[in-house]
Design an enzyme around this catalytic site. Sequence first.
Site, PDB file in Angstrom:
ATOM      1  N   LYS A  10      -4.050 -52.069 -15.282  1.00 45.45           N
ATOM      2  CA  LYS A  10      -3.565 -52.013 -13.806  1.00 45.45           C
ATOM      3  C   LYS A  10      -4.341 -50.751 -12.942  1.00 45.45           C
ATOM      4  O   LYS A  10      -4.708 -50.019 -13.798  1.00 45.45           O
ATOM      5  CB  LYS A  10      -2.064 -52.047 -13.654  1.00 45.45           C
ATOM      6  CG  LYS A  10      -1.611 -50.776 -14.090  1.00 45.45           C
ATOM      7  CD  LYS A  10      -1.555 -49.473 -13.162  1.00 45.45           C
ATOM      8  CE  LYS A  10      -0.921 -48.437 -13.679  1.00 45.45           C
ATOM      9  NZ  LYS A  10      -1.228 -46.961 -13.017  1.00 45.45           N
ATOM     10  N   ASP A 140       6.441 -48.455 -15.433  1.00 44.13           N
ATOM     11  CA  ASP A 140       5.012 -49.277 -15.247  1.00 44.13           C
ATOM     12  C   ASP A 140       5.048 -50.648 -16.188  1.00 44.13           C
ATOM     13  O   ASP A 140       4.385 -51.615 -15.970  1.00 44.13           O
ATOM     14  CB  ASP A 140       3.867 -48.475 -15.837  1.00 44.13           C
ATOM     15  CG  ASP A 140       3.125 -47.646 -14.577  1.00 44.13           C
ATOM     16  OD1 ASP A 140       3.654 -47.872 -13.695  1.00 44.13           O
ATOM     17  OD2 ASP A 140       2.348 -46.972 -14.831  1.00 44.13           O
TER      18      ASP A 140
END
Length: 301
Positions: A10, A140
């Site tokens: 990401k 996350d």
Amino acid sequence: MSVTVRVPAKVNVQLAVGAARPDGFHDLANVFLAVGLYDEITATPAAPGDGVRVTCAGPDAGQVPLDGTNLAARAAEALAARYGRTPDVHLHIAKDIPVAGGMAGGSADGAGALVACDALWGTAAPRRELLDICAELGSDVPFSLIGGAALGTGRGERLTALDVGGVFHWVFAMADRGLSTPAVFREFDRLAEGTDVPGPVASRPLLDALAKGDADALAAAVSNDLEPAALSLFPALADTLAAGTAAGALAALVSGSGPTTAFLARDPESAAKVADGLRASGTCRTVRTAPGPARGATVMA
């Protein structure tokens, strides 16, 4: 039988950070975009009583912990505990996401292992339960499960999916050493001491740029409140950011807590030019290009 799951890296196109909370965490407005750099996690049955065994191969594999602190191992143990079984499984990580690079490689491995073990063991956990386990593992990890683009609030674990109207082309420059995420947050707190830190809010121009697939508008809106702290701890990153900008990047920023730096380009050809400029600059260890958005944790056929 074995199950292999592919999970993306990401980039944080916005990371707004609030003041430290009493529990030590920070409220965030964290706009995630999954990009096409992947780890693959393969789950294979182990003998009864063997527990979890983790192996890893690929770039920087030697930096990946193989004990119970690995998020992949913790994910397997958490799922097994929920379903009253022993976590007898071998988890192999084919590592391609940079290690300690601010791109959620460890979180991706946790999400990938969770999906792989769920398929291997036939537990058929509902998606909401998988996301709950992900949130227990780390801020996350839930996004690594869903992929695409999302706004993370709270400490980043409460997700709202976002529309993305096109493909964005990114270049990532990996540094010659890592940065500790807790250390970067501590430096953020030090730098913010005595100031009034505003509550984190997602940028409407940034969300609109994502929805429209407008690279120029996104470039004007990207931001990372942790970047000053990362640069304070790792000043050489400023040279990498400058090199990418000089090579034609539309925007340059530290990815998450760093030390990977991210550069937005207009198209694949521009991304290749930025990558060449970064390689020639001598300011980074390796350079990768990747488009976004990318799918979240996916069982491979």
